[in-house]
Design a protein around this motif. Structure first.
Motif, PDB file in Angstrom:
ATOM      1  N   PHE A   1       0.644  18.668  -3.117  1.00 38.72           N
ATOM      2  CA  PHE A   1       0.517  17.376  -2.443  1.00 38.72           C
ATOM      3  C   PHE A   1       1.754  16.501  -2.639  1.00 38.72           C
ATOM      4  O   PHE A   1       2.203  15.856  -1.687  1.00 38.72           O
ATOM      5  N   VAL A   2       2.264  16.452  -3.854  1.00 35.09           N
ATOM      6  CA  VAL A   2       3.424  15.592  -4.105  1.00 35.09           C
ATOM      7  C   VAL A   2       4.653  16.050  -3.322  1.00 35.09           C
ATOM      8  O   VAL A   2       5.314  15.218  -2.665  1.00 35.09           O
ATOM      9  N   PRO A   3       5.018  17.345  -3.318  1.00 31.89           N
ATOM     10  CA  PRO A   3       6.158  17.760  -2.483  1.00 31.89           C
ATOM     11  C   PRO A   3       5.944  17.499  -0.996  1.00 31.89           C
ATOM     12  O   PRO A   3       6.890  17.150  -0.278  1.00 31.89           O
ATOM     13  N   MET A   4       4.699  17.636  -0.526  1.00 31.35           N
ATOM     14  CA  MET A   4       4.425  17.357   0.880  1.00 31.35           C
ATOM     15  C   MET A   4       4.438  15.866   1.196  1.00 31.35           C
ATOM     16  O   MET A   4       4.556  15.475   2.355  1.00 31.35           O
ATOM     17  N   SER A   5       4.327  15.035   0.164  1.00 34.38           N
ATOM     18  CA  SER A   5       4.166  13.587   0.357  1.00 34.38           C
ATOM     19  C   SER A   5       5.407  12.802  -0.049  1.00 34.38           C
ATOM     20  O   SER A   5       5.304  11.614  -0.376  1.00 34.38           O
ATOM     21  N   LYS A   6       6.569  13.446  -0.054  1.00 39.54           N
ATOM     22  CA  LYS A   6       7.771  12.731  -0.451  1.00 39.54           C
ATOM     23  C   LYS A   6       8.037  11.519   0.435  1.00 39.54           C
ATOM     24  O   LYS A   6       8.479  10.474  -0.034  1.00 39.54           O
ATOM     25  N   ALA A   7       7.791  11.677   1.739  1.00 40.57           N
ATOM     26  CA  ALA A   7       8.055  10.573   2.668  1.00 40.57           C
ATOM     27  C   ALA A   7       7.135   9.374   2.405  1.00 40.57           C
ATOM     28  O   ALA A   7       7.623   8.262   2.184  1.00 40.57           O
ATOM     29  N   PRO A   8       5.806   9.515   2.431  1.00 44.54           N
ATOM     30  CA  PRO A   8       4.960   8.352   2.155  1.00 44.54           C
ATOM     31  C   PRO A   8       5.121   7.816   0.741  1.00 44.54           C
ATOM     32  O   PRO A   8       5.000   6.603   0.524  1.00 44.54           O
ATOM     33  N   LEU A   9       5.405   8.675  -0.227  1.00 45.01           N
ATOM     34  CA  LEU A   9       5.649   8.191  -1.587  1.00 45.01           C
ATOM     35  C   LEU A   9       6.886   7.302  -1.631  1.00 45.01           C
ATOM     36  O   LEU A   9       6.895   6.268  -2.310  1.00 45.01           O
ATOM     37  N   SER A  10       7.929   7.696  -0.902  1.00 46.33           N
ATOM     38  CA  SER A  10       9.143   6.878  -0.837  1.00 46.33           C
ATOM     39  C   SER A  10       8.880   5.543  -0.155  1.00 46.33           C
ATOM     40  O   SER A  10       9.377   4.501  -0.582  1.00 46.33           O
ATOM     41  N   VAL A  11       8.087   5.584   0.916  1.00 44.53           N
ATOM     42  CA  VAL A  11       7.758   4.349   1.634  1.00 44.53           C
ATOM     43  C   VAL A  11       6.984   3.397   0.734  1.00 44.53           C
ATOM     44  O   VAL A  11       7.280   2.194   0.663  1.00 44.53           O
ATOM     45  N   VAL A  12       5.994   3.931   0.039  1.00 39.71           N
ATOM     46  CA  VAL A  12       5.179   3.091  -0.838  1.00 39.71           C
ATOM     47  C   VAL A  12       6.030   2.532  -1.976  1.00 39.71           C
ATOM     48  O   VAL A  12       5.940   1.340  -2.308  1.00 39.71           O
ATOM     49  N   PHE A  13       6.855   3.371  -2.589  1.00 32.17           N
ATOM     50  CA  PHE A  13       7.701   2.903  -3.690  1.00 32.17           C
ATOM     51  C   PHE A  13       8.644   1.808  -3.213  1.00 32.17           C
ATOM     52  O   PHE A  13       8.814   0.780  -3.886  1.00 32.17           O
ATOM     53  N   LEU A  14       9.272   2.011  -2.058  1.00 26.78           N
ATOM     54  CA  LEU A  14      10.207   1.021  -1.533  1.00 26.78           C
ATOM     55  C   LEU A  14       9.509  -0.295  -1.224  1.00 26.78           C
ATOM     56  O   LEU A  14      10.001  -1.377  -1.580  1.00 26.78           O
ATOM     57  N   SER A  15       8.367  -0.238  -0.569  1.00 28.24           N
ATOM     58  CA  SER A  15       7.665  -1.467  -0.192  1.00 28.24           C
ATOM     59  C   SER A  15       7.186  -2.236  -1.420  1.00 28.24           C
ATOM     60  O   SER A  15       7.310  -3.464  -1.475  1.00 28.24           O
ATOM     61  N   GLN A  16       6.676  -1.542  -2.426  1.00 30.63           N
ATOM     62  CA  GLN A  16       6.175  -2.227  -3.619  1.00 30.63           C
ATOM     63  C   GLN A  16       7.320  -2.724  -4.492  1.00 30.63           C
ATOM     64  O   GLN A  16       7.222  -3.797  -5.097  1.00 30.63           O
ATOM     65  N   PHE A  17       8.406  -1.980  -4.562  1.00 33.13           N
ATOM     66  CA  PHE A  17       9.589  -2.456  -5.290  1.00 33.13           C
ATOM     67  C   PHE A  17      10.124  -3.736  -4.652  1.00 33.13           C
ATOM     68  O   PHE A  17      10.441  -4.709  -5.344  1.00 33.13           O
ATOM     69  N   THR A  18      10.234  -3.722  -3.328  1.00 32.79           N
ATOM     70  CA  THR A  18      10.750  -4.893  -2.616  1.00 32.79           C
ATOM     71  C   THR A  18       9.839  -6.096  -2.796  1.00 32.79           C
ATOM     72  O   THR A  18      10.308  -7.228  -2.998  1.00 32.79           O
ATOM     73  N   TRP A  19       8.518  -5.865  -2.737  1.00 31.89           N
ATOM     74  CA  TRP A  19       7.594  -6.985  -2.899  1.00 31.89           C
ATOM     75  C   TRP A  19       7.706  -7.590  -4.293  1.00 31.89           C
ATOM     76  O   TRP A  19       7.770  -8.819  -4.454  1.00 31.89           O
ATOM     77  N   ALA A  20       7.731  -6.743  -5.317  1.00 32.96           N
ATOM     78  CA  ALA A  20       7.832  -7.246  -6.687  1.00 32.96           C
ATOM     79  C   ALA A  20       9.180  -7.940  -6.913  1.00 32.96           C
ATOM     80  O   ALA A  20       9.253  -8.959  -7.615  1.00 32.96           O
ATOM     81  N   TRP A  21      10.237  -7.405  -6.335  1.00 36.00           N
ATOM     82  CA  TRP A  21      11.560  -8.002  -6.507  1.00 36.00           C
ATOM     83  C   TRP A  21      11.624  -9.390  -5.856  1.00 36.00           C
ATOM     84  O   TRP A  21      12.209 -10.312  -6.414  1.00 36.00           O
ATOM     85  N   ASN A  22      11.019  -9.556  -4.704  1.00 34.66           N
ATOM     86  CA  ASN A  22      11.083 -10.829  -3.977  1.00 34.66           C
ATOM     87  C   ASN A  22      10.005 -11.817  -4.384  1.00 34.66           C
ATOM     88  O   ASN A  22       9.967 -12.931  -3.850  1.00 34.66           O
ATOM     89  N   ASP A  23       9.134 -11.435  -5.293  1.00 28.79           N
ATOM     90  CA  ASP A  23       8.037 -12.317  -5.687  1.00 28.79           C
ATOM     91  C   ASP A  23       8.561 -13.537  -6.439  1.00 28.79           C
ATOM     92  O   ASP A  23       9.388 -13.425  -7.345  1.00 28.79           O
ATOM     93  N   LEU A  24       8.074 -14.699  -6.053  1.00 28.99           N
ATOM     94  CA  LEU A  24       8.410 -15.951  -6.726  1.00 28.99           C
ATOM     95  C   LEU A  24       7.192 -16.573  -7.393  1.00 28.99           C
ATOM     96  O   LEU A  24       7.273 -17.055  -8.523  1.00 28.99           O
ATOM     97  N   MET A  25       6.061 -16.531  -6.711  1.00 25.70           N
ATOM     98  CA  MET A  25       4.876 -17.250  -7.175  1.00 25.70           C
ATOM     99  C   MET A  25       4.426 -16.793  -8.559  1.00 25.70           C
ATOM    100  O   MET A  25       4.252 -17.607  -9.469  1.00 25.70           O
ATOM    101  N   PHE A  26       4.252 -15.495  -8.736  1.00 26.45           N
ATOM    102  CA  PHE A  26       3.784 -14.993 -10.016  1.00 26.45           C
ATOM    103  C   PHE A  26       4.885 -15.019 -11.065  1.00 26.45           C
ATOM    104  O   PHE A  26       4.618 -15.258 -12.246  1.00 26.45           O
ATOM    105  N   GLY A  27       6.115 -14.783 -10.649  1.00 31.01           N
ATOM    106  CA  GLY A  27       7.215 -14.786 -11.600  1.00 31.01           C
ATOM    107  C   GLY A  27       7.441 -16.136 -12.236  1.00 31.01           C
ATOM    108  O   GLY A  27       7.737 -16.233 -13.435  1.00 31.01           O
ATOM    109  N   ILE A  28       7.299 -17.194 -11.462  1.00 31.04           N
ATOM    110  CA  ILE A  28       7.530 -18.524 -12.002  1.00 31.04           C
ATOM    111  C   ILE A  28       6.305 -19.067 -12.734  1.00 31.04           C
ATOM    112  O   ILE A  28       6.397 -20.007 -13.532  1.00 31.04           O
ATOM    113  N   THR A  29       5.131 -18.467 -12.487  1.00 27.68           N
ATOM    114  CA  THR A  29       3.901 -18.918 -13.138  1.00 27.68           C
ATOM    115  C   THR A  29       3.685 -18.250 -14.491  1.00 27.68           C
ATOM    116  O   THR A  29       3.242 -18.897 -15.450  1.00 27.68           O
TER     117      THR A  29
END
Length: 273
Positions: free
Chosen positions: A189-217
């Motif tokens: 499953f993991v070798p077959m899922s490299k594409a969606p795994l990359s998409v999920v990792f990128l989207s969650q990394f970007t969200w956490a990196w751009n987060d202000l509300m929780f970081g400042i709280t």
């Protein structure tokens, strides 16, 4: 027929060009402002071209009067750890819900996925109080734990949908060959899922990196505070330096997108099926 296709293509390209121009316009404004000095920016027109190249002076101000670079290190730790751990845990949960014979599979799916239903603002007070009692407030461990937990529901949702599309015959063939459930996940499953795994990792990394509300709280120390919180606390005393900080803070996510671009596009193709 050919003329209709050409006219339709021209119309689509025109609309996309206009949208791209609107999207990139703030970036141009930011770069122009970052090249100006403090006095030139405050007294001149914001649309004027910079008369002097003062980028290095603004970079020097960031090094002396702001915690941007320390914030970037902290944000990279939180974003990378949170995205990686959430993808691993979400993959385990998605595989169990999609392919294993467990009881109340839909219940567990809805229980995990409901983390994305409510507005994130409602988590502020409960998590803040919990962190204060558990001595996790203003700690790196607390920030990593929070970003991991809040990224799991969406990651599980995407991976579960992808795993559902993988034929059960593959799992059955692997079991006949003697593979255990964990081996099926890691070797098939993991070798077959490299594409969606990359998409999920990128989207969650970007969200956490751009987060202000929780970081400042959830932080107050300069060595714990993420980069967006550090930028927000700079104020308007030196706007060109603030714009330089915004440009620098955007570099890691842009580089990560370029690195994972092929997998990102392939992942959207998989999700659309």
């Amino acid at each position: 027929m050919i003329r209709q296709k050409k006219s339709k293509k021209i119309m689509i390209n025109t609309i996309l060009s206009v949208l791209a121009t609107i999207w990139i316009f703030p970036v141009i404004f930011t770069v122009m402002g970052a090249l100006k000095g403090k006095q030139e920016y405050n007294l001149g027109n914001i649309w004027d071209m910079p008369k002097h190249f003062l980028l290095f002076e603004n970079l020097g101000y960031l090094s002396k009067g702001a915690d941007i670079y320390q914030g970037m290190l902290s944000s990279f730790l939180y974003s990378f750890s949170g995205a990686l751990l959430s993808v691993i845990l979400a993959a385990l949960a998605a595989y169990a819900i999609a392919k294993l014979e467990i009881r109340f599979r839909m219940f567990w799916f809805l229980l995990i996925y409901c983390g994305t239903i409510f507005p994130f603002q409602i988590y502020l007070i409960p998590v803040y109080r919990g962190f204060a009692k558990l001595h996790l407030y203003d700690t790196r461990a607390g920030m990593i734990l929070f970003y991991t937990a809040i990224c799991i529901p969406f990651s599980m949702f995407v991976l579960r949908n992808f795993f559902m599309g993988i034929s059960n015959e593959i799992c059955e063939s692997a079991k006949i060959d003697g593979c255990k459930d964990m081996q099926i996940l890691t070797r098939i499953f993991v070798p077959m899922s490299k594409a969606p795994l990359s998409v999920v990792f990128l989207s969650q990394f970007t969200w956490a990196w751009n987060d202000l509300m929780f970081g400042i709280t959830f932080t107050k120390s300069s060595n714990i505070r993420p980069v967006m919180a550090a930028i927000s606390l700079m104020g308007k005393a030196h706007v060109p330096a603030l714009l330089v900080g915004c440009i620098i803070a955007s570099i890691p996510t842009v580089l990560l997108f370029i690195f994972l671009q092929k997998n990102f596009e392939a992942g959207f193709a998989y999700q659309s099926k």
